[in-house]
Design a protein around this motif. Sequence first.
Motif, short mmCIF file in Angstrom:
data_model
loop_
_atom_site.label_atom_id
_atom_site.label_comp_id
_atom_site.label_asym_id
_atom_site.label_seq_id
_atom_site.Cartn_x
_atom_site.Cartn_y
_atom_site.Cartn_z
N PHE A 172 0.85 -1.19 0.00
CA PHE A 172 0.00 0.00 0.00
C PHE A 172 0.88 1.25 0.00
O PHE A 172 1.73 1.41 0.89
CB PHE A 172 -0.91 0.03 1.23
CG PHE A 172 -1.87 -1.13 1.32
CD1 PHE A 172 -3.16 -1.01 0.84
CD2 PHE A 172 -1.48 -2.34 1.88
CE1 PHE A 172 -4.05 -2.07 0.92
CE2 PHE A 172 -2.36 -3.41 1.97
CZ PHE A 172 -3.65 -3.27 1.48
N LEU A 173 0.70 2.12 -0.98
CA LEU A 173 1.40 3.40 -1.03
C LEU A 173 0.46 4.47 -0.50
O LEU A 173 -0.58 4.75 -1.11
CB LEU A 173 1.84 3.72 -2.46
CG LEU A 173 3.04 2.92 -3.00
CD1 LEU A 173 2.65 1.50 -3.35
CD2 LEU A 173 3.65 3.61 -4.22
N LEU A 174 0.83 5.08 0.63
CA LEU A 174 -0.09 5.94 1.37
C LEU A 174 0.45 7.36 1.49
O LEU A 174 1.67 7.58 1.54
CB LEU A 174 -0.33 5.36 2.77
CG LEU A 174 -0.73 3.88 2.82
CD1 LEU A 174 -0.81 3.40 4.25
CD2 LEU A 174 -2.05 3.65 2.09
N ASP A 175 -0.49 8.32 1.58
CA ASP A 175 -0.09 9.71 1.76
C ASP A 175 0.05 10.03 3.25
O ASP A 175 0.04 9.13 4.09
CB ASP A 175 -1.08 10.65 1.07
CG ASP A 175 -2.50 10.52 1.64
OD1 ASP A 175 -2.67 9.95 2.74
OD2 ASP A 175 -3.45 10.97 0.97
N SER A 176 0.16 11.31 3.58
CA SER A 176 0.36 11.72 4.98
C SER A 176 -0.85 11.40 5.85
O SER A 176 -0.73 11.34 7.08
CB SER A 176 0.67 13.22 5.05
OG SER A 176 -0.36 13.98 4.44
N ASN A 177 -2.02 11.19 5.24
CA ASN A 177 -3.22 10.80 5.98
C ASN A 177 -3.41 9.29 6.02
O ASN A 177 -4.47 8.82 6.42
CB ASN A 177 -4.45 11.46 5.35
CG ASN A 177 -4.42 12.97 5.46
OD1 ASN A 177 -4.05 13.52 6.51
ND2 ASN A 177 -4.78 13.65 4.38
N GLU A 178 -2.38 8.56 5.56
CA GLU A 178 -2.41 7.10 5.51
C GLU A 178 -3.56 6.60 4.64
O GLU A 178 -4.22 5.61 4.94
CB GLU A 178 -2.48 6.50 6.92
CG GLU A 178 -1.26 6.85 7.77
CD GLU A 178 -1.18 6.03 9.04
OE1 GLU A 178 -1.97 5.09 9.20
OE2 GLU A 178 -0.32 6.35 9.87
N LYS A 179 -3.77 7.32 3.53
CA LYS A 179 -4.77 6.94 2.54
C LYS A 179 -4.09 6.74 1.19
O LYS A 179 -3.13 7.44 0.86
CB LYS A 179 -5.86 8.01 2.41
CG LYS A 179 -6.63 8.29 3.69
CD LYS A 179 -7.50 7.11 4.09
CE LYS A 179 -8.34 7.46 5.31
NZ LYS A 179 -9.18 6.29 5.74
N SER A 180 -4.61 5.81 0.40
CA SER A 180 -4.10 5.62 -0.94
C SER A 180 -4.76 6.61 -1.89
O SER A 180 -5.92 6.98 -1.70
CB SER A 180 -4.37 4.18 -1.41
OG SER A 180 -3.93 4.00 -2.73
N PHE A 181 -4.02 7.08 -2.90
CA PHE A 181 -4.57 8.05 -3.84
C PHE A 181 -5.69 7.45 -4.68
O PHE A 181 -6.70 8.06 -4.95
CB PHE A 181 -3.46 8.57 -4.76
CG PHE A 181 -2.29 9.12 -4.00
CD1 PHE A 181 -2.42 10.23 -3.19
CD2 PHE A 181 -1.05 8.52 -4.09
CE1 PHE A 181 -1.34 10.73 -2.48
CE2 PHE A 181 0.03 9.01 -3.39
CZ PHE A 181 -0.11 10.12 -2.58
N ASP A 182 -5.48 6.20 -5.11
CA ASP A 182 -6.48 5.52 -5.92
C ASP A 182 -6.13 4.04 -5.93
O ASP A 182 -5.26 3.59 -5.18
CB ASP A 182 -6.52 6.08 -7.35
CG ASP A 182 -5.14 6.12 -7.99
OD1 ASP A 182 -4.34 5.19 -7.75
OD2 ASP A 182 -4.85 7.08 -8.72
N SER A 183 -6.80 3.28 -6.78
CA SER A 183 -6.57 1.83 -6.79
C SER A 183 -5.16 1.48 -7.24
O SER A 183 -4.65 0.40 -6.92
CB SER A 183 -7.59 1.16 -7.73
OG SER A 183 -7.46 1.67 -9.05
N ARG A 184 -4.50 2.39 -7.97
CA ARG A 184 -3.14 2.13 -8.41
C ARG A 184 -2.14 2.23 -7.26
O ARG A 184 -0.97 1.87 -7.41
CB ARG A 184 -2.76 3.11 -9.51
CG ARG A 184 -3.59 3.02 -10.76
CD ARG A 184 -3.21 1.81 -11.59
NE ARG A 184 -1.87 1.92 -12.15
CZ ARG A 184 -1.27 0.96 -12.84
NH1 ARG A 184 -1.90 -0.17 -13.05
NH2 ARG A 184 -0.06 1.15 -13.33
N GLY A 185 -2.59 2.73 -6.13
CA GLY A 185 -1.72 2.81 -4.96
C GLY A 185 -1.61 1.49 -4.22
O GLY A 185 -0.95 1.43 -3.18
N LEU A 186 -2.25 0.45 -4.74
CA LEU A 186 -2.12 -0.89 -4.18
C LEU A 186 -1.43 -1.77 -5.21
O LEU A 186 -1.93 -1.94 -6.33
CB LEU A 186 -3.49 -1.47 -3.83
CG LEU A 186 -3.52 -2.96 -3.46
CD1 LEU A 186 -2.68 -3.23 -2.23
CD2 LEU A 186 -4.96 -3.43 -3.24
N VAL A 187 -0.27 -2.31 -4.85
CA VAL A 187 0.48 -3.19 -5.74
C VAL A 187 0.33 -4.63 -5.24
O VAL A 187 0.65 -4.92 -4.08
CB VAL A 187 1.97 -2.79 -5.80
CG1 VAL A 187 2.77 -3.77 -6.66
CG2 VAL A 187 2.11 -1.36 -6.33
#
Length: 230
Positions: A111-126
């Motif tokens: 999971f690639l997460l931002d400062s709020n520990e949220k993914s930008f979109d479905s591409r943020g999950l590998v």
Amino acid sequence: YGEILLKSMFTRRVYISGRPVPDGEQAQDKLLYEAPERQPVSRNEVQNTPVVHTEAADVYTVNMPAPLYDMPVLDMRRGQRISLYQYIGNRCEISFTCMKPQHIEIDPYVFLLDSNEKSFDSRGLVFFGNETDDSGSVHFSPDTGRIEIDFERIDYRVQRITLAYSIYAGNAAKSFALVKAPKITISANRSERITYTMYGLTTEVTVVAMEFYRYKGEWKVSAIGSGYRN
């Protein structure tokens, strides 16, 4: 990796990163640039310019050592946090090994997460359904089950990378209680650098193994080893 401190009418701190150069110059407290003397200005410009008390411009550099690939392999413990660069540099490969029954399949999820520990979109999950993120910084190989991360290419918005492992089509009869010695190995420069064995797992079906996170411009890694029953 290093830090440059710029002092003038205001202070700015710039973090830089890059690959070490063999036999490169190591500098500390070295003046890299000195601003020229201010040119005379017109009376009107002086009257319209606020008075600011300044000191001479200073530039400081602090160089971190290159990754020490000859160091012994680090065996991490749960809750341990370390600076990542000195062990692996900017790129690494992650593999997972264990002893388990044949009917249990375990898949990695990144999971690639931002400062709020949220993914930008479905591409943020590998994972096996999306083998590479948009920046190409994280790649999953279904053939080997390994994950490659290039920290230099990671999107600047990504502040945390969570590495999880999950038992496929999990149910009450399939859990990490049946998985012995689940071990994470991080390799760089074709050699093992960091290992982490997750002990004490019981009814978990999904486990967060490790988290990579930015801290003051530097990537660090934390050994987690805990998870969920669904």
